[in-house]
Design a protein around this motif. Structure first.
Motif, PDB file in Angstrom:
ATOM      1  N   LEU A  60     -17.510   8.566  37.385  1.00  0.00           N
ATOM      2  CA  LEU A  60     -18.278   9.749  37.780  1.00  0.00           C
ATOM      3  C   LEU A  60     -17.379  10.750  38.502  1.00  0.00           C
ATOM      4  N   ASP A  61     -16.088  10.655  38.228  1.00  0.00           N
ATOM      5  CA  ASP A  61     -15.131  11.611  38.771  1.00  0.00           C
ATOM      6  C   ASP A  61     -15.020  12.771  37.786  1.00  0.00           C
ATOM      7  N   PRO A  62     -15.466  13.970  38.150  1.00  0.00           N
ATOM      8  CA  PRO A  62     -15.465  15.079  37.183  1.00  0.00           C
ATOM      9  C   PRO A  62     -14.067  15.437  36.696  1.00  0.00           C
ATOM     10  N   GLN A  63     -13.097  15.303  37.560  1.00  0.00           N
ATOM     11  CA  GLN A  63     -11.715  15.595  37.177  1.00  0.00           C
ATOM     12  C   GLN A  63     -11.241  14.597  36.122  1.00  0.00           C
ATOM     13  N   GLN A  64     -11.543  13.341  36.332  1.00  0.00           N
ATOM     14  CA  GLN A  64     -11.154  12.291  35.395  1.00  0.00           C
ATOM     15  C   GLN A  64     -11.901  12.445  34.075  1.00  0.00           C
ATOM     16  N   MET A  65     -13.195  12.718  34.156  1.00  0.00           N
ATOM     17  CA  MET A  65     -13.998  12.879  32.938  1.00  0.00           C
ATOM     18  C   MET A  65     -13.479  14.011  32.073  1.00  0.00           C
ATOM     19  N   GLN A  66     -13.140  15.134  32.687  1.00  0.00           N
ATOM     20  CA  GLN A  66     -12.692  16.277  31.901  1.00  0.00           C
ATOM     21  C   GLN A  66     -11.255  16.105  31.410  1.00  0.00           C
ATOM     22  N   ALA A  67     -10.475  15.269  32.081  1.00  0.00           N
ATOM     23  CA  ALA A  67      -9.139  14.952  31.560  1.00  0.00           C
ATOM     24  C   ALA A  67      -9.257  14.088  30.315  1.00  0.00           C
ATOM     25  N   TRP A  68     -10.214  13.184  30.314  1.00  0.00           N
ATOM     26  CA  TRP A  68     -10.429  12.309  29.169  1.00  0.00           C
ATOM     27  C   TRP A  68     -11.161  13.025  28.043  1.00  0.00           C
ATOM     28  N   ILE A  69     -12.163  13.836  28.418  1.00  0.00           N
ATOM     29  CA  ILE A  69     -13.037  14.512  27.453  1.00  0.00           C
ATOM     30  C   ILE A  69     -13.193  15.960  27.925  1.00  0.00           C
ATOM     31  N   PRO A  70     -12.355  16.886  27.466  1.00  0.00           N
ATOM     32  CA  PRO A  70     -12.322  18.238  28.021  1.00  0.00           C
ATOM     33  C   PRO A  70     -13.650  18.995  27.987  1.00  0.00           C
ATOM     34  N   ASN A  71     -14.519  18.693  27.013  1.00  0.00           N
ATOM     35  CA  ASN A  71     -15.782  19.423  26.923  1.00  0.00           C
ATOM     36  C   ASN A  71     -16.938  18.676  27.598  1.00  0.00           C
ATOM     37  N   LEU A  90     -26.494  18.291  41.436  1.00  0.00           N
ATOM     38  CA  LEU A  90     -25.824  19.580  41.327  1.00  0.00           C
ATOM     39  C   LEU A  90     -26.231  20.290  40.036  1.00  0.00           C
ATOM     40  N   PRO A  91     -26.365  21.622  40.059  1.00  0.00           N
ATOM     41  CA  PRO A  91     -26.881  22.348  38.901  1.00  0.00           C
ATOM     42  C   PRO A  91     -25.930  22.482  37.729  1.00  0.00           C
ATOM     43  N   SER A  92     -24.624  22.326  37.955  1.00  0.00           N
ATOM     44  CA  SER A  92     -23.678  22.535  36.863  1.00  0.00           C
ATOM     45  C   SER A  92     -22.416  21.705  37.071  1.00  0.00           C
ATOM     46  N   MET A  93     -21.662  21.539  35.985  1.00  0.00           N
ATOM     47  CA  MET A  93     -20.384  20.851  36.060  1.00  0.00           C
ATOM     48  C   MET A  93     -19.406  21.647  36.925  1.00  0.00           C
ATOM     49  N   PRO A  98     -14.284   6.363  17.283  1.00  0.00           N
ATOM     50  CA  PRO A  98     -12.906   6.022  17.663  1.00  0.00           C
ATOM     51  C   PRO A  98     -12.448   6.853  18.858  1.00  0.00           C
ATOM     52  N   PRO A  99     -11.600   6.295  19.714  1.00  0.00           N
ATOM     53  CA  PRO A  99     -11.117   7.058  20.861  1.00  0.00           C
ATOM     54  C   PRO A  99     -10.067   8.071  20.471  1.00  0.00           C
ATOM     55  N   ASN A 100     -10.041   9.163  21.207  1.00  0.00           N
ATOM     56  CA  ASN A 100      -9.006  10.186  21.029  1.00  0.00           C
ATOM     57  C   ASN A 100      -8.819  10.829  22.400  1.00  0.00           C
ATOM     58  N   LEU A 101      -8.173  10.081  23.273  1.00  0.00           N
ATOM     59  CA  LEU A 101      -8.103  10.422  24.689  1.00  0.00           C
ATOM     60  C   LEU A 101      -7.532  11.819  24.909  1.00  0.00           C
ATOM     61  N   GLY A 102      -8.238  12.597  25.726  1.00  0.00           N
ATOM     62  CA  GLY A 102      -7.814  13.951  26.039  1.00  0.00           C
ATOM     63  C   GLY A 102      -8.329  14.999  25.084  1.00  0.00           C
ATOM     64  N   GLN A 103      -9.118  14.571  24.073  1.00  0.00           N
ATOM     65  CA  GLN A 103      -9.654  15.504  23.086  1.00  0.00           C
ATOM     66  C   GLN A 103     -11.172  15.642  23.226  1.00  0.00           C
ATOM     67  N   PHE A 140     -15.211  15.885  22.250  1.00  0.00           N
ATOM     68  CA  PHE A 140     -16.035  15.048  21.387  1.00  0.00           C
ATOM     69  C   PHE A 140     -17.403  15.700  21.248  1.00  0.00           C
ATOM     70  N   LYS A 141     -18.011  15.535  20.073  1.00  0.00           N
ATOM     71  CA  LYS A 141     -19.285  16.208  19.804  1.00  0.00           C
ATOM     72  C   LYS A 141     -20.411  15.709  20.697  1.00  0.00           C
ATOM     73  N   ASP A 142     -20.322  14.491  21.179  1.00  0.00           N
ATOM     74  CA  ASP A 142     -21.326  13.902  22.064  1.00  0.00           C
ATOM     75  C   ASP A 142     -20.603  13.358  23.298  1.00  0.00           C
ATOM     76  N   PRO A 143     -20.173  14.237  24.192  1.00  0.00           N
ATOM     77  CA  PRO A 143     -19.287  13.834  25.284  1.00  0.00           C
ATOM     78  C   PRO A 143     -19.764  12.651  26.129  1.00  0.00           C
ATOM     79  N   PRO A 144     -21.060  12.555  26.486  1.00  0.00           N
ATOM     80  CA  PRO A 144     -21.468  11.421  27.336  1.00  0.00           C
ATOM     81  C   PRO A 144     -21.251  10.056  26.693  1.00  0.00           C
ATOM     82  N   HIS A 145     -21.092  10.018  25.354  1.00  0.00           N
ATOM     83  CA  HIS A 145     -20.939   8.741  24.664  1.00  0.00           C
ATOM     84  C   HIS A 145     -19.588   8.613  23.962  1.00  0.00           C
TER      85      HIS A 145
END
Length: 298
Positions: A178-189, A199-202, A239-244, A246-251
């Motif tokens: 649940l680290d926003p910095q980590q999440m966006q590094a793994w999944i930019p969108n 919180l109301p927004s990312m 399949p994973p594609n770390l740092g890219q 994804f169409k369904d980011p939460p999953h």
């Protein structure tokens, strides 16, 4: 998030669980809130039976305990099942619980302790309890598995004296941080997670990250993972594609790829399965992992 997002193949072994089953005990209260209830399905067993502890998904915003995964398979193999409901984030906000996700997680821990307090009555083996869940339910299961034991041996509350540790976890498309910095590094969108903190927004989440970091580290499976934690199997239908993106980011399977290095570094036994790739997995299938780890006597 809804399980409809998962590929049907992921649940081929759990499909029998979706047939109507009547709980041995339904809507058993483990707390005072209307959502603090669980269903118990008792397997036929000569002695104390192992247990699957199921937490449904839905982003901590929706969902229900009905139709836990692997139900029929578990009962067939002598494994009892508990499936829980819990307070959602809006419920927590109504109660002014901060951060709101704390209520969702605390409910799961309390439910697990309550179930252990019923071990003698329900013929449950306290030492053989597997966690299972999808999406946010998978996150919660990992949080339970990786958190230090919350048992309070000196509590006047007998339920609170019970352990919150698990024997293993089988999680479907779980978020692992649940680290926003980590999440966006793994999944930019990625735009998921701010709701857990009300919180109301990312954008707000990222801006307040440093202030929230003590809570983030207390909640995130990635931050909590340590050498004494139980085995886990994480399934993703992509399949994973770390740092890219994804169409369904939460999953995104990037959540699995992101935590994999940490699991390896601390020495937690783990399997990551993408798209039912059993050829590279130690177990014959997803349920086979649960079966092996619980080692039921039947």
């Amino acid at each position: 998030m809804p399980r409809s997002r998962l590929l049907a193949a992921a649940f081929s072994l759990a499909a029998a669980s979706l047939h109507a089953q009547t709980p041995t005990q339904a809507d058993v209260a483990y707390g005072k809130h209307p959502k603090q209830v669980l269903d118990f399905y008792q397997a036929k067993s000569e002695g104390p039976a192992p247990l699957l502890f199921f937490t449904h998904g839905g982003g901590w915003m929706t969902g229900d305990k009905a139709n836990p995964d692997f139900l029929a398979k578990c009962l067939e193999k002598g494994i009892s099942v508990v499936s829980i409901n819990y307070r959602f984030i809006p419920d927590a906000q109504a109660e002014k619980i901060d951060p709101p996700v704390k209520a969702c997680l605390d409910d799961a821990a309390r439910a697990l302790q309550f179930v252990r307090s019923k071990a003698a009555e329900w013929k449950i083996d306290k030492t053989r309890i597997a966690g299972c869940g999808g999406s946010a339910g998978g996150f919660t299961s990992l949080w339970l598995a990786f958190s230090p034991d919350m048992a309070d041996a000196k509590s006047a509350d007998l339920v609170a004296r019970e352990s919150t540790r698990l024997s293993c976890v089988m999680a479907f498309v779980p978020q692992t941080t649940l680290d926003p910095q980590q999440m966006q590094a793994w999944i930019p969108n990625n735009e998921y997670g701010n709701h857990a903190f009300g919180l109301p927004s990312m954008q707000d989440f990222v801006a307040k990250r440093d202030t929230l970091l003590p809570w983030i580290e207390k909640f995130s499976p990635y931050a909590l993972a340590s050498p004494d934690d139980p085995p886990v199997l994480l399934f993703y239908d992509n399949p994973p594609n770390l740092g890219q993106p994804f169409k369904d980011p939460p999953h995104s399977a990037n959540y699995g790829a992101g935590i994999a290095e940490k699991l390896k570094a601390v020495g937690i036994e783990h399997e990551l399965n993408y798209n039912n790739d059993y050829g590279n997995m130690k177990y014959p299938d997803l349920f086979g992992f649960i079966l092996a780890k619980l080692k039921p006597t039947k």
